[in-house]
Design an enzyme around this catalytic site. Structure first.
Site, short mmCIF file in Angstrom:
data_model
loop_
_atom_site.label_atom_id
_atom_site.label_comp_id
_atom_site.label_asym_id
_atom_site.label_seq_id
_atom_site.Cartn_x
_atom_site.Cartn_y
_atom_site.Cartn_z
N CYS A 130 29.01 39.91 35.55
CA CYS A 130 28.79 40.74 34.37
C CYS A 130 27.28 40.85 34.17
O CYS A 130 26.50 40.28 34.93
CB CYS A 130 29.47 40.10 33.15
SG CYS A 130 29.69 41.27 31.80
N CYS B 212 32.25 44.33 33.80
CA CYS B 212 31.65 45.28 32.87
C CYS B 212 31.09 46.43 33.67
O CYS B 212 30.72 46.27 34.84
CB CYS B 212 30.60 44.62 31.98
SG CYS B 212 29.04 44.22 32.79
N CYS C 127 25.62 46.24 40.62
CA CYS C 127 26.12 45.14 41.44
C CYS C 127 25.29 45.02 42.71
O CYS C 127 25.20 45.96 43.50
CB CYS C 127 27.58 45.35 41.79
SG CYS C 127 28.31 43.97 42.69
#
Length: 143
Positions: free
Chosen positions: A10, A82, A89
């Protein structure tokens, strides 16, 4: 045989990813190794610690971690929880798969008692969605 490694990712690594790691360790810890981290780590939210404790999962020793601190871990599965983390990422060269399931951010519910129902709802959603999703993705044997 080595257990598969799962990273719950997250942005702040303060609520959702911490709860996800906690549930994975609690419910599937005999069959996998669970980690959590953030793209911009901050702190473990006290309300997340509180509501997970109510459910029997102790997060009091957890700390907010950066994805950089886990660069040397080869993950079998990375789960972004999220939308911001999904978009930012980082690449984990050893990760066999990356999947996404967004959960509401309970930190936006405030810091007082009024936030507790939101934290509890998100806690329960994470358990009911994330645990079976990870078990299915990794094709973990049943108990």
């Amino acid at each position: 045989m080595e257990k598969p490694r799962v990273l719950v990712l997250c942005t702040g690594n303060s609520c959702r990813s911490q709860m996800g790691e906690g549930w994975l360790r609690h419910d599937l810890g005999d069959r996998l190794e669970a980690y959590s981290a953030g793209t911009k780590p901050s702190f473990v939210h006290p309300r997340a610690v509180e509501v997970m404790g109510e459910a029997g999962v102790d997060l009091s020793s957890h700390s907010s971690k950066s994805v950089e601190s886990l660069r040397d871990v080869a993950f079998d599965l990375v789960v972004t929880v999220c939308d911001s983390a999904r978009e930012a990422c980082p690449v984990f060269p050893g990760a066999k798969r990356t999947i996404h399931h967004a959960f509401d951010d309970p930190a936006h519910a405030g810091t007082g008692e009024e936030a507790l129902p939101v934290f509890r709802r998100v806690r329960d959603e994470i358990r009911s969605v994330l645990v079976p999703l990870v078990a299915q993705e990794l094709e973990l044997p049943g108990r």
